[in-house]
Design a protein around this motif. Structure first.
Motif, mmCIF file in Angstrom:
data_model
loop_
_atom_site.group_PDB
_atom_site.id
_atom_site.type_symbol
_atom_site.label_atom_id
_atom_site.label_comp_id
_atom_site.label_asym_id
_atom_site.label_seq_id
_atom_site.Cartn_x
_atom_site.Cartn_y
_atom_site.Cartn_z
ATOM 1 N N ASP A 278 39.507 -19.956 30.211
ATOM 2 C CA ASP A 278 39.479 -21.132 29.343
ATOM 3 C C ASP A 278 40.289 -22.239 29.997
ATOM 4 O O ASP A 278 40.681 -22.148 31.145
ATOM 5 C CB ASP A 278 39.997 -20.761 27.949
ATOM 6 C CG ASP A 278 41.438 -20.282 28.000
ATOM 7 O OD1 ASP A 278 41.912 -19.745 27.005
ATOM 8 O OD2 ASP A 278 42.098 -20.442 29.055
ATOM 9 N N GLY A 279 40.565 -23.268 29.227
ATOM 10 C CA GLY A 279 41.201 -24.449 29.818
ATOM 11 C C GLY A 279 42.523 -24.157 30.495
ATOM 12 O O GLY A 279 42.846 -24.717 31.532
ATOM 13 N N ALA A 280 43.293 -23.240 29.901
ATOM 14 C CA ALA A 280 44.624 -22.988 30.458
ATOM 15 C C ALA A 280 44.600 -21.927 31.534
ATOM 16 O O ALA A 280 45.647 -21.487 32.001
ATOM 17 C CB ALA A 280 45.552 -22.553 29.325
ATOM 18 N N GLY A 281 43.422 -21.465 31.934
ATOM 19 C CA GLY A 281 43.339 -20.457 32.983
ATOM 20 C C GLY A 281 43.441 -19.045 32.469
ATOM 21 O O GLY A 281 43.538 -18.101 33.241
ATOM 22 N N MET A 282 43.406 -18.860 31.147
ATOM 23 C CA MET A 282 43.509 -17.503 30.601
ATOM 24 C C MET A 282 42.120 -16.890 30.531
ATOM 25 O O MET A 282 41.170 -17.543 30.124
ATOM 26 C CB MET A 282 44.117 -17.558 29.195
ATOM 27 C CG MET A 282 45.553 -18.019 29.200
ATOM 28 S SD MET A 282 46.561 -16.931 30.205
ATOM 29 C CE MET A 282 47.602 -18.088 31.038
ATOM 30 N N PRO A 283 41.985 -15.639 30.913
ATOM 31 C CA PRO A 283 40.653 -15.029 30.936
ATOM 32 C C PRO A 283 40.117 -14.796 29.525
ATOM 33 O O PRO A 283 40.847 -14.382 28.634
ATOM 34 C CB PRO A 283 40.895 -13.688 31.629
ATOM 35 C CG PRO A 283 42.329 -13.411 31.440
ATOM 36 C CD PRO A 283 43.032 -14.716 31.366
ATOM 37 N N THR A 284 38.853 -15.081 29.324
ATOM 38 C CA THR A 284 38.243 -14.859 28.015
ATOM 39 C C THR A 284 37.236 -13.720 28.064
ATOM 40 O O THR A 284 37.152 -12.924 27.156
ATOM 41 C CB THR A 284 37.520 -16.118 27.517
ATOM 42 O OG1 THR A 284 36.691 -16.585 28.570
ATOM 43 C CG2 THR A 284 38.493 -17.206 27.148
ATOM 44 N N ASP A 285 36.451 -13.656 29.089
ATOM 45 C CA ASP A 285 35.440 -12.613 29.202
ATOM 46 C C ASP A 285 35.078 -12.528 30.668
ATOM 47 O O ASP A 285 35.519 -13.341 31.466
ATOM 48 C CB ASP A 285 34.235 -12.962 28.336
ATOM 49 C CG ASP A 285 33.424 -11.726 27.981
ATOM 50 O OD1 ASP A 285 32.496 -11.843 27.164
ATOM 51 O OD2 ASP A 285 33.711 -10.642 28.525
ATOM 52 N N ALA A 286 34.246 -11.565 31.029
ATOM 53 C CA ALA A 286 33.905 -11.449 32.446
ATOM 54 C C ALA A 286 32.578 -10.747 32.585
ATOM 55 O O ALA A 286 32.071 -10.137 31.640
ATOM 56 C CB ALA A 286 34.977 -10.665 33.200
ATOM 57 N N GLY A 287 32.020 -10.805 33.769
ATOM 58 C CA GLY A 287 30.776 -10.099 34.043
ATOM 59 C C GLY A 287 30.957 -8.604 33.930
ATOM 60 O O GLY A 287 30.185 -7.900 33.291
#
Lengths: 425, 357
Positions: free
Chosen positions: A66-75
């Motif tokens: 997201d905007g702050a570089g925190m992971p939200t989801d992934a392949g």
């Protein structure tokens, strides 16, 4: 008549429309590489080591941030990744087990441990439904997952120990990124990735990647192969005053192949073994460095089948808890000693000995139920000869064994050889 | 007749099958939310009367009526009482000091229990500037707290109730009001006359000046009563010096480069196979967790504690606390910017154990 058939047809049509749901076929991966991920962290945070992390991770490949570089989801998401089990095979042995619950027993008397109420996956892919690797060089590699080859961003995030999936966690609980790196995978190669602790006192962590060479090597049919690698980080300061056992930096390994001595033991109550000719406390190897990515495999003989049976009945595996005994199957015993100390201090039960004995005689079917923190299971591994019931008979398969030494225990990854043919030993 | 009846029945069956598998979520009732801002909830609740008065005096109630989102760490009247603050003493406090103290209880973020990371000493910034430390219980085989109860510790203080939702944030009710962090551990010791013996001893042994460095430090400080109970009065302290006594006599009370609260021993207990405390070349500083009824303990093991405990031989007979008995941490978790001070009610190392022969 005709109307009956029409009604029947309409009924059947309606039932089929209201009934089943079909699963989509997952599209195949182009130019795949094969990966398997382990979490080698066996210690958790405590009040005096507040910067250590609880070893419960989420494995992400190419995460979306997201905007702050925190992971939200992934392949690729390997969620609920907990510490690996002491014993792993080359095919997913937990596939038929529930991810929730514990199923381990511990303590001196083997009492059941309290159940764990959130899912646990001891490796990636583990129980995940993903495409697996094919058979390569005669090895069944279905515990390795397919992933498109090329460069990928790999991230490990420390996640709370509950049953919420990673993408549903609030931001503050997704922000503890342990490892964030970029790796290039080559097409057709098999990789084992392990999250390791590089320094327990300073809480430094890293990622160890081994490109497996056994898919390219030739092995003899009448031998067992074992390789050792030291994946410990810097020896912690706690080891200094004898208050805890940790493997030394340089490890000398000797090996004895024990065969059960039936006449001597028949008096009852005692287990006597004699060493196999040429394998009596013989020097095996010395590990001088840590985190090696090349594992030299050393050969041991694959014994003929009559060693494994007594009067037509399969011999016994070693008992690990309650009253430990070595069993009656032939088993290999490795002594892991400090290469710098010429004398072995046997220990007095209070202070640990300066040598570590690893008896490879346990039953692979039950070995992972022993809690490594509360039982002596860490002094055992399953038998290096893999006994499989096939064609209404027991047969003994040769294996390739990779022993990974991490701080105070040895993890065994055993790869069955020649699974598609009955062995001729 | 028969044919029509048959067709009707089949048609009915067809229709019912079609509607049989209609899957729609049931309508779940909405959870009632509070549309009142934080200040209104406090105003209408007598248990928070002292806090509300303080908010009004400092003008922070206007802040808490704003958009926020805010999380208020609210001590109720009992909580102020446990910290030794009565309504009268609260009214007498200087308005600026009170504003600093109260704004140390306000975090400019929305923190429901589920958003607290599962770790110990996680820092949240407060309106006053310094951080507060949140700890929640971490699952493990040594964890004895109930993981289903929403337990959280803030600066070592238990949160009595979490997740009180307001229109502009959350309220977390504390068991005890927080102390505003002192500038250094040294200043806490100097400002409290109960620690005068300890300060004197540290100065004699040259250990006092390091306590205003960056640290962090955890200091276990025996009160004057603790010394008197062990038969050490002021003249006895004067008689101690570095020539006849080793520095470990008072170094044992300092835990440099650590920062933890005594409740962290419950939230993240020491592992079964790890040593019971901090290993130093001379002894092991052992900390044992307490619970709701007993305070935590601090003591010194000898380095060969395992041998002593297994072979219960004279002169120790299995008791590895060879320098002096473990003591209760009766006045825990006074926070400073460079560490934590805990008041203990005993002496862990008697002077005779540290005499240089």
């Amino acid at each position: 008549m005709k109307q009956h058939r029409l009604i029947l047809f309409l009924l059947l049509y309606a039932a089929s429309m209201a009934g089943c749901k079909k699963y989509d076929i997952i599209p195949l991966v182009d130019n795949p590489s094969y990966i398997r991920v382990f979490n080698n962290l066996s210690t958790t945070v405590d009040a005096l080591h507040s910067t250590q992390v609880p070893p419960f991770l989420t494995f992400l490949v190419d995460p979306k941030t997201d905007g702050a570089g925190m992971p939200t989801d992934a392949g690729v998401v390997g969620d609920f990744l907990t510490t690996r089990q002491l014993f792993s095979l080359s095919y997913p042995i937990n596939e038929g087990n529930s991810s929730v619950g514990n199923g381990t027993i511990g303590g001196t008397f083997g009492d059941p441990d309290p159940p764990v109420l959130y899912p646990l996956n001891h490796e990636y892919p583990g129980n995940a439904h993903v495409l697996t690797a094919p058979v390569i060089n005669g090895f069944d590699l279905s515990a390795w997952a397919q992933i498109p080859s090329g460069t990928h961003r790999i991230m490990f995030v420390v996640r709370p120990q509950n049953s919420t999936a990673f993408k549903d966690l609030p931001v503050t609980q997704r922000s503890n990124i342990l490892i964030d790196t970029t790796v290039t995978f080559e097409k057709g190669e098999v990789y084992t990735l392990e999250v390791v602790s590089r320094d327990l006192d300073k809480s430094k962590y890293g990622l160890y990647i081994r490109k497996e060479q056994f898919i390219h090597q030739a092995f003899e049919a009448d031998k067992l192969y074992t390789g050792f690698v030291n994946l410990s980080g810097k020896t912690p300061v706690n080891s200094k005053y004898g208050s805890a056992f940790f493997f030394p930096d340089k490890i000398k390994i000797n090996c004895t192949y024990n065969i059960y001595n039936d006449p001597a033991s028949s008096a009852g109550g005692n287990y006597f073994f004699y060493p196999l000719q040429g394998y009596d406390n013989v020097y095996y190897t010395t590990l001088n460095t840590k985190m090696d990515t090349e594992v030299p495999y050393l050969a041991l003989p694959l014994l003929s089948e009559n060693f494994f049976f007594y009067q037509g009945v399969l011999r016994k595996y070693a008992t690990v808890i309650r009253v430990p005994d070595p069993g009656t199957l032939p088993y290999v015993q490795f002594r892991l000693l400090d290469a710098d100390k010429p004398i072995i201090d046997p220990g007095d039960g209070v202070d640990p000995s300066t040598g570590f004995t690893l008896s490879c005689g346990a039953d692979p079917a039950t070995f992972n139920t022993y809690n490594p923190n509360t039982t002596v299971a860490t002094s055992y591994t399953p038998n290096l000869n893999l006994v499989v019931n096939t064609g209404h008979n027991f047969h003994v398969y040769s294996t390739l064994n990779i022993m990974e030494i991490v701080y105070d225990r040895v993890y065994l990854m055993q790869i069955q050889r020649g699974f598609d043919n009955v062995p001729q030993n | 007749m028969k044919r029509n009846k048959g067709i009707t029945i089949c048609a009915l069956v067809l229709v019912s099958i079609q509607f049989g598998c209609l899957k729609k979520p049931d309508i779940t009732p909405e959870t009632p939310t509070d549309n009142r801002p934080i200040t209104t909830i406090l105003k209408n609740n007598y248990a928070f009367s002292m806090l509300y008065t303080a908010l009004q005096r400092t003008g922070l109630d206007k802040t808490l009526e704003g958009n926020g989102p805010f999380t208020l760490l609210a001590p109720d009247n009992d909580a102020f009482g446990r910290a030794g603050i009565s309504p009268d003493s609260l009214a007498k406090v200087n308005a600026d000091v009170l504003k600093k103290l109260i704004s140390y209880h306000i975090i400019k973020a929305s923190i429901p229990y589920s958003a607290i990371p599962q770790s110990i000493d996680f820092q949240f910034q407060t309106l006053a500037g310094p951080v507060v430390y949140f700890s929640v219980p971490i699952p493990g085989d040594q964890q004895f707290q109930n993981l289903n109860a929403k337990i959280a510790h803030i600066n070592g203080v238990l949160a009595k109730k979490v997740d009180i939702k307001a229109a502009n944030g959350y309220i977390i009710v504390l068991n005890k009001s927080l102390y505003y962090p002192a500038p250094t551990v040294k200043s806490i010791l100097e400002s409290n006359p109960d620690y005068s013996f300890f300060v004197k001893a540290l100065k004699k042994f040259g250990l006092f000046d390091q306590l205003d460095k960056t640290g962090p430090f955890v200091v276990m400080a025996p009160k004057n009563n603790a010394f008197l109970q062990s038969g050490i009065d002021e003249t006895a302290i004067d008689a101690l010096d570095t020539i006849n006594y080793k520095k470990i006599l008072f170094n044992a009370y300092l835990l440099p480069s650590y920062r933890f609260f005594t409740t962290d021993l419950n939230d993240a207990p020491l592992g079964r196979q790890s040593p019971p405390g901090i290993i130093t070349p001379d002894y092991i500083q052992v900390m044992q967790q307490g619970d709701d009824y007993t305070p935590a303990n601090f003591g010194l093991y000898s380095l060969n504690y395992k041998f002593i405990q297994v072979y219960a031989l004279p002169p120790y007979y299995g008791n590895a606390f060879i320098y002096g008995q473990p003591v209760a941490i009766s006045d825990p978790d006074h926070q400073a910017l460079n560490g934590v001070l805990n008041g203990i009610d005993g002496v862990v190392m008697l002077p005779d154990s540290a005499k240089i022969h």
